[in-house]
Design a protein around this motif. Structure first.
Motif, PDB file in Angstrom:
ATOM      1  N   GLN A   1      -6.943  21.192  17.335  1.00 37.67           N
ATOM      2  CA  GLN A   1      -5.578  20.828  16.554  1.00 37.67           C
ATOM      3  C   GLN A   1      -4.817  19.966  17.618  1.00 37.67           C
ATOM      4  O   GLN A   1      -4.858  20.203  18.816  1.00 37.67           O
ATOM      5  N   THR A   2      -4.415  18.965  17.037  1.00 44.65           N
ATOM      6  CA  THR A   2      -3.117  18.146  17.628  1.00 44.65           C
ATOM      7  C   THR A   2      -1.805  18.456  16.774  1.00 44.65           C
ATOM      8  O   THR A   2      -1.953  18.080  15.569  1.00 44.65           O
ATOM      9  N   PHE A   3      -0.884  18.562  17.628  1.00 41.69           N
ATOM     10  CA  PHE A   3       0.437  18.719  16.984  1.00 41.69           C
ATOM     11  C   PHE A   3       1.326  17.509  17.129  1.00 41.69           C
ATOM     12  O   PHE A   3       1.585  17.505  18.427  1.00 41.69           O
ATOM     13  N   GLU A   4       1.855  16.886  16.028  1.00 39.45           N
ATOM     14  CA  GLU A   4       2.682  15.873  16.343  1.00 39.45           C
ATOM     15  C   GLU A   4       4.003  16.118  15.822  1.00 39.45           C
ATOM     16  O   GLU A   4       3.916  16.626  14.688  1.00 39.45           O
ATOM     17  N   GLY A   5       5.120  15.418  16.313  1.00 40.47           N
ATOM     18  CA  GLY A   5       6.465  15.808  15.687  1.00 40.47           C
ATOM     19  C   GLY A   5       7.550  15.450  16.543  1.00 40.47           C
ATOM     20  O   GLY A   5       8.730  15.195  16.268  1.00 40.47           O
ATOM     21  N   HIS A   6       7.153  15.677  17.997  1.00 42.16           N
ATOM     22  CA  HIS A   6       8.501  15.310  18.914  1.00 42.16           C
ATOM     23  C   HIS A   6       8.176  14.009  19.377  1.00 42.16           C
ATOM     24  O   HIS A   6       7.228  13.168  19.309  1.00 42.16           O
TER      25      HIS A   6
END
Length: 299
Positions: A127-132
Motif C-alpha cells: 500500500q502507498t499512503f498519500e496526503g501529506h
C-alpha cells in the motif's frame, strides 16, 4: 523524580526487550550495544549515507534500516548478513516501523509518501499512503488497533490512516510549524496522541475527538522526539535546545529539565517493563533510570 546516567555512544534508538540497544548513525553505520555491560556487540557499515532509522524485527532475527540513499536494507542481527535491500522511495527515508503482528514494515519519506512493505511477498509494496504535502518524519501504530497508524509531517499536521486505505481518515491541525514526532498513549481507558514540533511545543490530543487538550511549552528550539513512558506517568520530550524534559502525564507539569552536555538530543527509546530510557545525541548517548516518587504504574 530521580534519574541515573550511564553514557553510551549512539544517536537513534530501538531497544530490544532482552539487553540490546540498536543505534543508527549519520555515518551510515549501525551498532548494537549491550546496555547492561555498556559494550558494543556488533557494528557494521550499511551505506555511505546517513541511516535515519533502524528497528529490530525480533521474530525474524532481523534489523531493518532506512537511509538517505532511499534504500531499505534488512540484516540478520546475529550474523550481520544482508537479507534484502531495495530502493523504497525517491527521497530520504525518515522512518521505518515494524507492524506488531503482520509481516509488514511501514516507511516514511521526504518524498511525502508512506509505504507498507510485505516481507512474506518478497517485500512487495502492499500500500502507498498519500496526503501529506511535506516530508513525513515519523509513523506510529495505534496500540489499541494496529490497523490504524498516525504520521507526523513538516506540513504542520498529524494524520491518521487505516492500513486498507491510501488516503488519511483524519487530520490533526494545531501546530504552527512542522511536526517531527508522535506517540500514542493510554490514560485510564482513553487514548491520546502526543506530537512534537518545530514550533518548540508538544501537544496532547484526544484521539476520539481529534482535539488538542494541552500544549507543553518550555523548550527553546525544535522538539526532535517525544514519547510517553510505557510504565510511568511521564511524558518525555527532547530538543535541539540540548535538553531532555520530563513532564507529568496527568497534570502536564514540567518535572525535570536535563542537559548532559551532549549537544542536541535527537532520539528517545524506552525499554518495556523497565524504568530505563535511552537518548541519542550529537555527541553520544545516555541511558537513564527514571522513577517518580509515590507513583504507581501509568494508567
Amino acid at each position: 523524580m530521580t534519574t541515573r546516567e550511564e553514557s553510551l555512544p549512539g544517536s537513534n534508538f530501538d531497544l530490544r526487550v532482552v539487553e540490546w540497544i540498536l543505534t543508527s548513525l549519520y555515518s551510515g553505520t549501525v551498532c548494537i550495544w549491550n546496555y547492561k555491560t555498556q559494550t558494543m556487540e556488533k557494528s557494521f557499515k550499511v551505506t555511505e549515507s546517513p541511516v535515519r532509522s533502524a528497528k529490530f524485527i525480533a521474530r525474524k532475527q532481523w534489523i531493518v534500516t532506512g537511509s538517505d540513499d532511499r534504500f531499505i536494507r534488512v540484516y540478520n542481527y546475529e550474523t550481520t548478513e544482508l537479507v534484502k535491500e531495495f530502493e523504497a522511495h525517491s527521497d530520504y527515508i525518515r522512518g521505518v516501523l515494524v507492524h506488531p503482528t503482520l509481516p509488514c514494515v511501514i516507511s516514511s519519506s521526504d518524498d511525502m509518501l508512506i509505504k507498507m512493505w510485505n516481507w512474506e511477498k518478497e517485500w512487495e509494496c502492499a500500500q502507498t499512503f498519500e496526503g501529506h504535502s511535506h516530508y513525513v518524519m515519523q509513523v506510529m501504530f495505534n496500540p489499541k488497533d494496529s490497523s490504524i497508524f498516525a504520521s507526523a509531517s513538516l506540513d504542520t499536521t498529524v494524520k491518521i490512516w487505516n492500513l486498507n486505505s491510501p488516503t488519511p481518515v483524519a487530520t490533526l491541525n494545531g501546530h504552527s510549524e512542522g511536526v517531527n514526532c508522535i506517540d500514542f498513549f493510554m490514560r485510564g481507558d482513553k487514548l491520546y496522541l502526543l506530537s512534537g514540533s518545530d514550533d518548540f511545543t508538544a501537544k496532547v490530543w484526544d484521539y476520539e475527538t481529534k482535539s488538542c487538550v494541552h500544549t507543553l511549552e518550555g523548550h527553546t528550539h525544535n522538539i526532535t522526539s517525544c514519547c510517553v513512558h510505557p510504565q510511568l506517568p511521564i511524558i518525555i520530550t527532547t530538543s535541539e535546545d540540548n535538553t531532555i524534559r520530563l513532564w507529568d502525564a496527568a497534570t502536564y507539569r514540567l518535572e525535570s529539565t536535563l542537559d548532559y552536555g551532549l549537544q542536541r538530543v535527537w532520539a528517545v527509546g524506552c525499554k518495556q517493563e523497565s524504568c530505563q530510557v535511552a537518548f541519542g545525541c550529537d555527541n553520544g548517548a545516555t541511558m537513564l533510570k527514571v522513577a517518580v516518587a509515590d507513583a504507581g504504574p501509568a494508567q
